[in-house]
Design an enzyme around this catalytic site. Structure first.
Site, PDB file in Angstrom:
ATOM      1  CB  CYS A 105      -1.055   2.761   3.719  1.00  0.00           C
ATOM      2  SG  CYS A 105       0.342   3.087   2.636  1.00  0.00           S
ATOM      3  CG  HIS A 147       2.383   5.484   7.697  1.00  0.00           C
ATOM      4  ND1 HIS A 147       1.364   4.578   7.881  1.00  0.00           N
ATOM      5  CD2 HIS A 147       2.516   5.624   6.350  1.00  0.00           C
ATOM      6  CE1 HIS A 147       0.918   4.178   6.691  1.00  0.00           C
ATOM      7  NE2 HIS A 147       1.595   4.810   5.747  1.00  0.00           N
ATOM      8  CD  GLU A 148       3.626   9.062   4.792  1.00  0.00           C
ATOM      9  OE1 GLU A 148       4.181   8.580   3.785  1.00  0.00           O
ATOM     10  OE2 GLU A 148       2.411   8.930   5.026  1.00  0.00           O
ATOM     11  CG  HIS A 151       5.720   4.593   2.784  1.00  0.00           C
ATOM     12  ND1 HIS A 151       5.253   3.471   2.140  1.00  0.00           N
ATOM     13  CD2 HIS A 151       4.634   5.169   3.358  1.00  0.00           C
ATOM     14  CE1 HIS A 151       3.934   3.382   2.325  1.00  0.00           C
ATOM     15  NE2 HIS A 151       3.540   4.390   3.055  1.00  0.00           N
TER      16      HIS A 151
HETATM   17 ZN    ZN Z   1       1.596   4.718   3.630  1.00  0.00          ZN
END
Ligand code: ZN
Length: 183
Positions: A105, A147-148, A151
């Site tokens: 990341c 993953h995004e 966030h």
């Molecule tokens: Zn990330």
């Protein structure tokens, strides 16, 4: 509007509270500031050869990220796609199958983790043109998407690691990858 060159943005690192907040829905996709942010996010992710970046990572607390899969040393067969903006995404369905693979990341430099993710996800989002899209992503792209998406929920990959033994340094990760490629 779209073809403007973006500028490089500062990336927030682990420990900054912006990475831990739930982010707000985008209200006006056509807003000049939002379109500029998309250009800047794309320029920033390309500069570091990344495969994704989210708005909160550049201190903008909105539900927007860039998906920018391309082949790399870990995933030589990763689909090459033009970076696209994913706005107000929803995950509609997930596969039963879960797969573990390495992630890094931009906000956690120097660390890699072996992270379980759904192998495929059916998703819905708005494009930067304001079009609603429904799509299924699998494998590597599904991993980037999850993953995004995390966030936007204030979650980081380290929250999903099954054991601290699944965390390694970037230096050791590079050794692992090069030995894997030699086999
Ligand atoms: Zn990330």
């Amino acid at each position: 509007m779209k073809k403007q060159r973006g500028k490089l943005l500062q990336v927030a690192h682990l420990g900054h509270p912006i990475l831990r907040k739930k982010n707000k829905e985008v209200k006006d996709i056509n807003a000049f500031l939002l379109q500029t942010l998309i250009n800047d996010l794309i320029a920033t992710v390309m500069e570091v050869d990344g495969v994704g970046i989210s708005a909160p990572q550049v201190y903008e607390p909105v539900r927007l990220f860039i998906l920018a899969s391309h082949p790399n040393s870990r995933y030589p067969y990763a689909p090459k796609m033009k970076p696209i903006a994913i706005i107000n995404p929803k995950i509609l369905k997930t596969s039963d199958k879960i797969v573990k693979d390495w992630e890094g990341c931009l906000s956690i430099p120097g660390l890699r983790g072996l992270i379980p993710r759904f192998q495929s996800v059916q998703v819905e989002y708005f494009t930067r043109e304001g079009k609603k899209v429904k799509k299924t992503y699998t494998n590597f792209v599904a991993r980037i998407f999850q993953h995004e998406y995390d966030h936007l929920e204030g979650k980081l990959f380290i929250d999903r690691v099954e054991s601290s033994l699944d965390l390694i340094s970037e230096k050791e990760f590079q050794k692992l990858i090069s030995s894997r490629l030699k086999k």
